[in-house]
Design a protein around this motif. Structure first.
Motif, PDB file in Angstrom:
ATOM      1  N   ALA A  32      37.366  70.585 -93.025  1.00 22.82           N
ATOM      2  CA  ALA A  32      36.488  71.684 -92.624  1.00 22.82           C
ATOM      3  C   ALA A  32      35.754  72.268 -93.825  1.00 22.82           C
ATOM      4  CB  ALA A  32      37.288  72.771 -91.910  1.00 22.82           C
ATOM      5  N   ALA A  33      36.449  72.409 -94.951  1.00 24.49           N
ATOM      6  CA  ALA A  33      35.811  72.935 -96.164  1.00 24.49           C
ATOM      7  C   ALA A  33      34.752  71.960 -96.687  1.00 24.49           C
ATOM      8  CB  ALA A  33      36.865  73.200 -97.236  1.00 24.49           C
ATOM      9  N   ALA A  34      35.060  70.666 -96.650  1.00 23.35           N
ATOM     10  CA  ALA A  34      34.096  69.665 -97.113  1.00 23.35           C
ATOM     11  C   ALA A  34      32.839  69.670 -96.245  1.00 23.35           C
ATOM     12  CB  ALA A  34      34.739  68.280 -97.108  1.00 23.35           C
ATOM     13  N   GLN A  54      26.032  73.486 -96.216  1.00 23.94           N
ATOM     14  CA  GLN A  54      25.368  74.378 -97.164  1.00 23.94           C
ATOM     15  C   GLN A  54      24.345  73.631 -98.006  1.00 23.94           C
ATOM     16  OE1 GLN A  54      28.594  76.046 -99.414  1.00 23.94           O
ATOM     17  NE2 GLN A  54      29.045  77.623 -97.887  1.00 23.94           N
ATOM     18  N   ALA A  55      24.615  72.348 -98.273  1.00 28.92           N
ATOM     19  CA  ALA A  55      23.708  71.527 -99.078  1.00 28.92           C
ATOM     20  C   ALA A  55      22.567  70.951 -98.247  1.00 28.92           C
ATOM     21  CB  ALA A  55      24.489  70.398 -99.750  1.00 28.92           C
ATOM     22  N   GLY A  56      22.589  71.212 -96.934  1.00 30.72           N
ATOM     23  CA  GLY A  56      21.487  70.790 -96.082  1.00 30.72           C
ATOM     24  C   GLY A  56      21.743  69.568 -95.218  1.00 30.72           C
ATOM     25  N   ALA A  57      22.941  69.027 -95.250  1.00 32.68           N
ATOM     26  CA  ALA A  57      23.246  67.860 -94.410  1.00 32.68           C
ATOM     27  C   ALA A  57      23.199  68.256 -92.940  1.00 32.68           C
ATOM     28  CB  ALA A  57      24.619  67.304 -94.753  1.00 32.68           C
ATOM     29  N   VAL A  58      22.651  67.376 -92.127  1.00 34.35           N
ATOM     30  CA  VAL A  58      22.541  67.683 -90.696  1.00 34.35           C
ATOM     31  C   VAL A  58      23.210  66.639 -89.804  1.00 34.35           C
ATOM     32  CG1 VAL A  58      20.495  69.124 -90.894  1.00 34.35           C
ATOM     33  CG2 VAL A  58      20.231  66.667 -90.605  1.00 34.35           C
ATOM     34  N   GLN A  59      23.375  65.432 -90.273  1.00 32.08           N
ATOM     35  CA  GLN A  59      24.048  64.401 -89.478  1.00 32.08           C
ATOM     36  C   GLN A  59      25.367  64.051 -90.163  1.00 32.08           C
ATOM     37  OE1 GLN A  59      21.559  61.032 -88.680  1.00 32.08           O
ATOM     38  NE2 GLN A  59      20.056  62.250 -87.579  1.00 32.08           N
ATOM     39  N   ILE A  60      26.416  64.748 -89.775  1.00 33.53           N
ATOM     40  CA  ILE A  60      27.721  64.610 -90.422  1.00 33.53           C
ATOM     41  C   ILE A  60      28.713  64.026 -89.425  1.00 33.53           C
ATOM     42  CG2 ILE A  60      29.597  65.840 -91.579  1.00 33.53           C
ATOM     43  CD1 ILE A  60      27.500  68.055 -92.187  1.00 33.53           C
TER      44      ILE A  60
END
Length: 77
Positions: A9-11, A17-23
């Motif tokens: 969850a922290a990762a 926060q860095a802008g990733a949208v497809q995780i």
């Protein structure tokens, strides 16, 4: 492995926060408690796991599971 779900969850929070949208999260072994906790924080992120073991013990280890893989790898316990 995904035991308590806290590290994953922290990762994911950092990635967002860095802008990733497809995780997506991929792990070999999970505990039901960790999956629930992770999805409470990130319901939009799918988790792919090979197996879901029975539960966590009072130390947060997956049971029957692997114990703490980090401790085994680095000899910290």
């Amino acid at each position: 492995m995904l035991a308590t779900g806290n590290s994953a969850a922290a990762a994911v929070a950092r990635l967002k926060q860095a802008g990733a949208v497809q995780i997506r999260v991929v792990c070999l072994l999970s505990a039901p408690e960790g999956l629930r906790a992770f999805h409470e924080e990130h319901p939009d992120v799918p988790v792919f796991t090979c197996a879901i073991d029975r539960c966590l013990d009072d130390h947060g280890y997956i049971r029957p599971g692997l114990g703490d893989a980090g401790d085994r790898l680095y000899g910290t316990k």
